[in-house]
Design a protein around this motif. Structure first.
Motif, PDB file in Angstrom:
ATOM      1  N   SER A 143      46.300  31.620  41.195  1.00  0.00           N
ATOM      2  CA  SER A 143      45.189  31.287  42.068  1.00  0.00           C
ATOM      3  C   SER A 143      44.790  29.831  41.857  1.00  0.00           C
ATOM      4  O   SER A 143      45.336  29.135  41.002  1.00  0.00           O
ATOM      5  N   ILE A 144      43.796  29.400  42.664  1.00  0.00           N
ATOM      6  CA  ILE A 144      43.292  28.044  42.510  1.00  0.00           C
ATOM      7  C   ILE A 144      42.334  27.986  41.327  1.00  0.00           C
ATOM      8  O   ILE A 144      41.767  29.002  40.907  1.00  0.00           O
ATOM      9  N   ILE A 145      42.135  26.792  40.779  1.00  0.00           N
ATOM     10  CA  ILE A 145      41.285  26.615  39.602  1.00  0.00           C
ATOM     11  C   ILE A 145      39.835  27.015  39.896  1.00  0.00           C
ATOM     12  O   ILE A 145      39.132  27.527  39.024  1.00  0.00           O
ATOM     13  N   ASP A 146      39.408  26.829  41.142  1.00  0.00           N
ATOM     14  CA  ASP A 146      38.029  27.183  41.486  1.00  0.00           C
ATOM     15  C   ASP A 146      37.730  28.654  41.210  1.00  0.00           C
ATOM     16  O   ASP A 146      36.577  29.029  41.005  1.00  0.00           O
ATOM     17  N   THR A 147      38.763  29.486  41.216  1.00  0.00           N
ATOM     18  CA  THR A 147      38.563  30.908  40.939  1.00  0.00           C
ATOM     19  C   THR A 147      37.936  31.118  39.571  1.00  0.00           C
ATOM     20  O   THR A 147      37.202  32.086  39.340  1.00  0.00           O
ATOM     21  N   LEU A 148      38.217  30.216  38.624  1.00  0.00           N
ATOM     22  CA  LEU A 148      37.711  30.353  37.259  1.00  0.00           C
ATOM     23  C   LEU A 148      36.218  30.047  37.155  1.00  0.00           C
ATOM     24  O   LEU A 148      35.632  30.206  36.080  1.00  0.00           O
ATOM     25  N   ARG A 149      35.611  29.623  38.254  1.00  0.00           N
ATOM     26  CA  ARG A 149      34.159  29.440  38.223  1.00  0.00           C
ATOM     27  C   ARG A 149      33.448  30.788  38.111  1.00  0.00           C
ATOM     28  O   ARG A 149      32.297  30.853  37.670  1.00  0.00           O
ATOM     29  N   ASN A 150      34.148  31.850  38.500  1.00  0.00           N
ATOM     30  CA  ASN A 150      33.617  33.198  38.309  1.00  0.00           C
ATOM     31  C   ASN A 150      33.653  33.530  36.820  1.00  0.00           C
ATOM     32  O   ASN A 150      34.706  33.482  36.182  1.00  0.00           O
ATOM     33  N   SER A 151      32.509  33.851  36.248  1.00  0.00           N
ATOM     34  CA  SER A 151      32.403  34.058  34.795  1.00  0.00           C
ATOM     35  C   SER A 151      33.323  35.168  34.304  1.00  0.00           C
ATOM     36  O   SER A 151      33.945  35.057  33.234  1.00  0.00           O
ATOM     37  N   GLN A 152      33.448  36.259  35.077  1.00  0.00           N
ATOM     38  CA  GLN A 152      34.286  37.373  34.647  1.00  0.00           C
ATOM     39  C   GLN A 152      35.763  36.969  34.629  1.00  0.00           C
ATOM     40  O   GLN A 152      36.504  37.309  33.702  1.00  0.00           O
ATOM     41  N   THR A 153      36.184  36.233  35.660  1.00  0.00           N
ATOM     42  CA  THR A 153      37.576  35.759  35.702  1.00  0.00           C
ATOM     43  C   THR A 153      37.848  34.790  34.562  1.00  0.00           C
ATOM     44  O   THR A 153      38.898  34.860  33.899  1.00  0.00           O
ATOM     45  N   ALA A 154      36.914  33.870  34.331  1.00  0.00           N
ATOM     46  CA  ALA A 154      37.076  32.919  33.228  1.00  0.00           C
ATOM     47  C   ALA A 154      37.151  33.637  31.888  1.00  0.00           C
ATOM     48  O   ALA A 154      37.951  33.268  31.011  1.00  0.00           O
ATOM     49  N   GLU A 155      36.354  34.664  31.716  1.00  0.00           N
ATOM     50  CA  GLU A 155      36.374  35.429  30.457  1.00  0.00           C
ATOM     51  C   GLU A 155      37.707  36.142  30.271  1.00  0.00           C
ATOM     52  O   GLU A 155      38.251  36.209  29.164  1.00  0.00           O
ATOM     53  N   THR A 156      38.255  36.671  31.379  1.00  0.00           N
ATOM     54  CA  THR A 156      39.559  37.346  31.301  1.00  0.00           C
ATOM     55  C   THR A 156      40.644  36.379  30.837  1.00  0.00           C
ATOM     56  O   THR A 156      41.463  36.701  29.957  1.00  0.00           O
ATOM     57  N   ILE A 157      40.671  35.191  31.420  1.00  0.00           N
ATOM     58  CA  ILE A 157      41.667  34.190  31.024  1.00  0.00           C
ATOM     59  C   ILE A 157      41.449  33.762  29.580  1.00  0.00           C
ATOM     60  O   ILE A 157      42.408  33.595  28.805  1.00  0.00           O
ATOM     61  N   TYR A 158      40.199  33.586  29.206  1.00  0.00           N
ATOM     62  CA  TYR A 158      39.888  33.214  27.824  1.00  0.00           C
ATOM     63  C   TYR A 158      40.420  34.267  26.850  1.00  0.00           C
ATOM     64  O   TYR A 158      41.028  33.939  25.825  1.00  0.00           O
ATOM     65  N   ASN A 159      40.204  35.532  27.180  1.00  0.00           N
ATOM     66  CA  ASN A 159      40.642  36.608  26.287  1.00  0.00           C
ATOM     67  C   ASN A 159      42.156  36.726  26.229  1.00  0.00           C
ATOM     68  O   ASN A 159      42.710  37.220  25.246  1.00  0.00           O
ATOM     69  N   HIS A 160      42.833  36.271  27.268  1.00  0.00           N
ATOM     70  CA  HIS A 160      44.301  36.262  27.240  1.00  0.00           C
ATOM     71  C   HIS A 160      44.840  35.125  26.383  1.00  0.00           C
ATOM     72  O   HIS A 160      45.836  35.304  25.664  1.00  0.00           O
ATOM     73  N   LEU A 161      44.194  33.958  26.473  1.00  0.00           N
ATOM     74  CA  LEU A 161      44.816  32.740  25.951  1.00  0.00           C
ATOM     75  C   LEU A 161      44.179  32.170  24.696  1.00  0.00           C
ATOM     76  O   LEU A 161      44.751  31.249  24.102  1.00  0.00           O
ATOM     77  N   ASN A 162      43.017  32.650  24.240  1.00  0.00           N
ATOM     78  CA  ASN A 162      42.368  31.948  23.132  1.00  0.00           C
ATOM     79  C   ASN A 162      43.207  32.020  21.862  1.00  0.00           C
ATOM     80  O   ASN A 162      43.865  33.016  21.564  1.00  0.00           O
ATOM     81  N   PHE A 163      43.193  30.930  21.141  1.00  0.00           N
ATOM     82  CA  PHE A 163      44.097  30.702  20.005  1.00  0.00           C
ATOM     83  C   PHE A 163      43.966  31.773  18.930  1.00  0.00           C
ATOM     84  O   PHE A 163      44.962  32.294  18.422  1.00  0.00           O
ATOM     85  N   ASN A 164      42.748  32.113  18.565  1.00  0.00           N
ATOM     86  CA  ASN A 164      42.544  33.054  17.463  1.00  0.00           C
ATOM     87  C   ASN A 164      43.101  34.433  17.764  1.00  0.00           C
ATOM     88  O   ASN A 164      43.441  35.181  16.845  1.00  0.00           O
ATOM     89  N   LEU A 165      43.192  34.768  19.058  1.00  0.00           N
ATOM     90  CA  LEU A 165      43.756  36.064  19.417  1.00  0.00           C
ATOM     91  C   LEU A 165      45.276  36.032  19.415  1.00  0.00           C
ATOM     92  O   LEU A 165      45.931  36.817  18.726  1.00  0.00           O
ATOM     93  N   ILE A 166      45.864  35.111  20.166  1.00  0.00           N
ATOM     94  CA  ILE A 166      47.313  35.220  20.370  1.00  0.00           C
ATOM     95  C   ILE A 166      48.128  34.739  19.175  1.00  0.00           C
ATOM     96  O   ILE A 166      49.293  35.101  19.046  1.00  0.00           O
ATOM     97  N   ARG A 167      47.545  33.940  18.289  1.00  0.00           N
ATOM     98  CA  ARG A 167      48.339  33.517  17.118  1.00  0.00           C
ATOM     99  C   ARG A 167      48.615  34.689  16.185  1.00  0.00           C
ATOM    100  O   ARG A 167      49.497  34.621  15.331  1.00  0.00           O
ATOM    101  N   ASN A 168      47.839  35.785  16.315  1.00  0.00           N
ATOM    102  CA  ASN A 168      48.025  36.953  15.444  1.00  0.00           C
ATOM    103  C   ASN A 168      48.854  38.046  16.103  1.00  0.00           C
ATOM    104  O   ASN A 168      49.043  39.111  15.511  1.00  0.00           O
ATOM    105  N   ILE A 169      49.346  37.801  17.309  1.00  0.00           N
ATOM    106  CA  ILE A 169      50.179  38.804  17.975  1.00  0.00           C
ATOM    107  C   ILE A 169      51.549  38.817  17.311  1.00  0.00           C
ATOM    108  O   ILE A 169      52.170  37.777  17.100  1.00  0.00           O
ATOM    109  N   ASN A 170      52.022  40.010  16.976  1.00  0.00           N
ATOM    110  CA  ASN A 170      53.351  40.167  16.380  1.00  0.00           C
ATOM    111  C   ASN A 170      54.390  40.197  17.489  1.00  0.00           C
ATOM    112  O   ASN A 170      54.482  41.150  18.251  1.00  0.00           O
TER     113      ASN A 170
END
Length: 641
Positions: A143-170
Motif C-alpha cells: 500500500s501507499i505510505i499514507d496508509t500508515l497514518r492509521n494507528s492500528q495499521t502502523a501498530e501492525t507493521i511495528y509489531n512485525h518489524l521491530n528489532f527486539n521482536l524479530i531478532r529473537n525469532i528462531n
C-alpha cells in the motif's frame, strides 16, 4: 542514532512524515528508510549498505543488489551473515512505480541471505514480504505510505518489524503454523474424502534403493537419501516429507549430526523416548530436532521417520564398525586433528624416536632393496611400503603440535590415509577389505606389533654402538603398551568382567534417553544369577542398599519396600524383582540401569563369588552386546555431544 523500543514514538513519527521531502533515491534512503528503522529499534551498527556474496554462491553473478540496506541481529561485522540477517530493504527513486525488477533482486538475494522480511519502497508506496525458510514468501503489506497514518495499521507493521521482536525469532523452527493448527490440519483434510485422495496420491511410494555407497529409504511420509561413509570417511543424508504441511522441506544432516542425533534408540517406538532427536508432546504429536531445524510431526510422520532412520543408521553404523573390525582399531584411542585422523598405537621417549627417525630416513624404499628398505616420509606421514604396495601409514605426534615436545615422549599414530583407501576402491578389488593382510594393508594391531617386536629392536640393534642403547632398555622406552582389558575370549576370572562393567557404567551416566527393555533383560537376569552366589557377609551392604532403594523409591513395588533391604538376601530378592519387572516393560531408564550396574560391580569387586565356567561364559555372552553398543557410542556418538 538509536531510538529505544517505543511504539508511540514510531506512530507519532510516521503520522507526521511528509512524503514531499523525497525527491531522489538518496532522500528515500536517508530521510525515510534510516529514520523508520531507527524508530523500529534497530542499532545503526547492525546495518550494512553493501554486502558481497562469494562468487561460488552466486548462480547469476550479473545480478547485483543495488540501493539496499540490510539489517542484522548483531553489530559484530564478522557474524553478519545468513544466520543473523533480518531485513533486506531496496529503495527506489520516488519517480519509479515499477517494482518488479527490485522484487526479483530482493528474492534472488534472499536465497543466500535468508532474511525474515523483504521490503521494497520508493517512499510513496511500500511492499513488505515475510519470508519462511521452506515456504514461499508472503506479501503482508502492499500500500501507499499514507496508509500508515492509521494507528492500528502502523501498530501492525511495528509489531512485525521491530528489532527486539524479530531478532529473537528462531529461523530454523517452522513458526508459520502454531502447534494446534500444525497438529490438526492434515487430520482435518483427511476426514474429507476429496482432500484425502489428494493427500494419499501425494505420499511417497515405499521403496529401498541401495547402490554402492548410496542408500535411499522411503516410507509414505518420509524419504531419506544417505551417502554412506566409505571406509572411515564421513557421510551425510537428506530428509524430505510428503505431508501437505512439510512438503518442500529439505533437511540436510552431516556426519556429526547423524551420529549425534539419529544413532541412539534404534528400533524403538517414538513414544518410548529412546531417541535423542524425538520428543513426544502429546498423544499423537512429536517434536523433532533434525540438524538445525525443529519441527512438529504427527504420529504417522514420527513413525515413518523412525523406520527410515533405523534402516539408514543400521547400515551407517555397520560401515563404521566393519572398518574398525577389519583394521583392528578398537583397542586404540581415536584422535583427530585438522591434518590427520588416526589411532594412538603407543608412545616412545624422544631418544628412541630420534633413532627410529634416522633409521627411517636411511632406509628409504627408493634407495635400496633390502628387507628394511620400506619407508618413505611425506610431510609428517611415514609410509611403510614395498614400492607399489602400501602397508601402513604412521605419524609421530610430538606434544601438542608437530614441532614441540611434550612430556619427553612421542605418540605414534596409525594414520587413516584417505588417498590409500580411495586407491584401493579404484583397484580391481571388490572392496578395500580384500587387501587387508600381511602382504597388503596392515591392520592397526599388526602395525603396532610389527613396530614393537620387529622394527624397534632392529633400530636399537643397528644403532646400539653409536647410541650405547641396550635391548633390555626397550620396555622403559615404550609407553602405554599394555591393554587394561582381558579379552572376553581369554577371560577365566569373574573379576575380569569389572573393566567392561565400568565402561558400561560410565556410558550410562552420560546417557539421557531410555533403553528398549528387551536388550537389557538377559543382562539383568544373568548377572543377578551370578552375584546371588556371593558370600552373604559381603562388605559395604549399605552401598548396595542405597542404590537399590533409589530404584524402589522411584518405582514402588508391592513385593518389597525400601525399608526391607537389611540383609544380602534382601538385596538379591530386590534384584530378582527388577528382573521380573523388566520382562513386562517396553523400556527402562538409563539411570535405573546405572544403579543396577553399580550393584553388580560392587558385589563382584568386594564379594567372593562361587561360579562355574558355564556361568562365566553365559555372563560374557550377556555382557557382549551391551558393551559393544557402549563402545560404539562412546567412541562415535558422545564425542559430538
Amino acid at each position: 542514532m538509536y531510538i529505544p523500543n517505543s511504539l508511540p514514538l514510531f506512530i507519532k513519527w510516521i503520522q507526521a512524515f511528509d512524503i514531499r521531502i523525497l525527491q531522489t533515491e538518496e532522500d528515500v534512503e536517508k530521510k525515510f528508510i534510516l529514520p523508520m528503522f531507527q524508530y523500529l529499534g534497530y542499532p545503526d551498527l547492525c546495518r550494512q549498505s553493501k554486502y558481497t556474496l562469494t562468487s561460488n554462491n552466486l548462480e547469476n553473478p550479473a545480478k547485483q543488489l543495488k540501493n539496499a540496506q540490510i539489517y542484522f541481529a548483531t553489530d559484530d561485522v564478522e557474524q553478519q551473515n545468513a544466520d543473523t540477517s533480518l531485513v533486506i530493504i531496496i529503495y527506489l527513486s520516488p519517480k519509479t512505480n515499477y517494482f518488479q525488477e527490485a522484487i526479483a533482486q530482493a528474492k534472488f538475494y534472499s536465497n543466500y541471505l535468508k532474511p525474515l522480511f523483504l521490503i521494497i519502497t520508493n517512499g510513496y508506496s511500500m511492499k513488505i514480504f515475510q519470508c519462511f525458510q521452506y515456504h514461499r514468501e508472503e506479501l503482508i503489506f502492499d500500500s501507499i505510505i499514507d496508509t500508515l497514518r492509521n494507528s492500528q495499521t502502523a501498530e501492525t507493521i511495528y509489531n512485525h518489524l521491530n528489532f527486539n521482536l524479530i531478532r529473537n525469532i528462531n529461523k530454523t523452527t517452522l513458526t508459520n503454523f502454531k502447534h494446534p493448527q500444525f497438529s490438526s490440519i492434515e487430520k482435518y483434510l483427511r476426514r474429507h474424502t476429496e482432500f484425502g485422495n489428494i493427500l494419499e496420491k501425494a505420499e511417497f511410494e515405499p521403496r529401498l534403493i541401495k547402490e554402492y555407497h548410496h542408500l535411499v529409504v522411503i516410507q509414505p511420509k518420509v524419504l531419506i537419501k544417505c551417502n554412506l561413509p566409505q571406509a572411515f570417511g564421513k557421510g551425510n543424508c537428506l530428509i524430505q516429507f510428503s505431508s501437505v504441511i512439510l512438503r518442500g522441506l529439505k533437511i540436510t544432516l552431516n556426519h556429526q549430526q547423524i551420529l549425534d542425533q539419529l544413532m541412539t534408540g534404534l528400533h524403538t517406538k517414538p513414544e518410548w523416548n529412546c531417541r535423542h532427536f524425538l520428543k513426544q508432546i502429546n498423544v499423537d504429536t512429536f517434536e523433532a530436532d533434525l540438524g538445525q531445524t525443529t519441527l512438529i510431526l504427527s504420529e504417522l510422520e514420527a513413525a515413518d521417520l523412525c523406520l527410515c532412520v533405523d534402516t539408514i543408521c543400521q547400515e551407517y553404523k555397520k560401515r563404521i564398525i566393519d572398518f574398525e573390525d577389519y583394521l583392528e582399531t578398537w583397542d586404540f584411542k581415536f584422535v583427530e586433528f585438522p591434518d590427520i585422523r588416526g589411532f594412538h598405537l603407543f608412545s616412545v621417549d624422544v631418544k628412541l624416536w630420534k633413532m627410529i627417525h634416522n633409521f627411517i630416513k636411511k632406509f628409504n624404499y627408493t634407495q635400496g632393496k633390502s628387507e628394511w628398505h620400506l619407508f618413505d616420509q611425506v610431510n609428517i606421514s611415514i609410509r611403510i611400503s614395498r614400492g607399489i604396495r602400501d602397508h601402513a601409514f604412521i605419524v609421530p605426534r610430538l606434544g601438542n603440535c608437530y614441532s614441540a615436545l611434550s612430556n619427553n615422549q612421542v605418540d605414534i599414530l596409525y594414520e587413516i590415509n584417505d588417498i590409500h583407501i580411495a586407491t584401493l576402491e579404484r583397484s580391481n578389488l571388490n572392496s578395500w577389505q580384500e587387501d587387508i593382510g600381511i602382504r597388503g594393508t596392515w591392520t592397526a594391531k599388526y602395525t603396532k606389533n610389527w613396530l614393537i617386536e620387529k622394527c624397534i629392536p632392529k633400530v636399537i640393534s643397528y644403532y646400539s654402538q653409536e647410541f650405547q642403547v641396550l635391548e633390555f632398555d626397550l620396555d622403559k622406552n615404550i609407553l602405554n603398551y599394555h591393554s587394561q582389558h582381558t579379552t572376553l575370549k581369554e577371560m577365566n576370572e569373574v573379576k575380569d568382567l569389572l573393566p567392561y562393567l565400568r565402561d558400561i557404567q560410565i556410558w550410562l551416566q552420560r546417557y539421557i534417553e531410555n533403553f528398549a527393555a528387551s536388550s537389557w533383560q538377559q543382562y539383568y537376569q544373568v548377572f543377578t544369577d551370578l552375584v546371588r552366589n556371593a558370600d552373604s557377609a559381603i562388605a559395604g551392604l549399605d552401598y548396595i542398599t542405597m542404590n537399590l532403594q533409589k530404584i524402589l523409591w522411584a518405582n514402588p513395588s508391592a513385593e518389597i519396600s525400601r525399608e526391607e533391604i537389611w540383609h544380602f538376601k534382601d538385596a538379591i530378592y530386590c534384584l530378582d524383582t527388577q528382573v521380573s519387572q523388566i520382562k513386562n516393560c517396553k523400556y527402562i531408564s538409563s539411570w535405573e540401569a546405572d544403579l543396577i550396574t553399580r550393584v553388580f560391580i560392587w558385589i563382584i569387586e568386594n564379594g567372593k563369588i562361587n561360579h562355574s565356567q558355564g556361568q562365566l561364559n553365559v555372563a560374557k555372552q550377556a555382557l557382549l552386546p551391551i558393551w559393544e553398543e557402549c563402545r560404539f557410542e562412546m567412541r562415535h556418538v558422545y564425542p559430538y555431544r
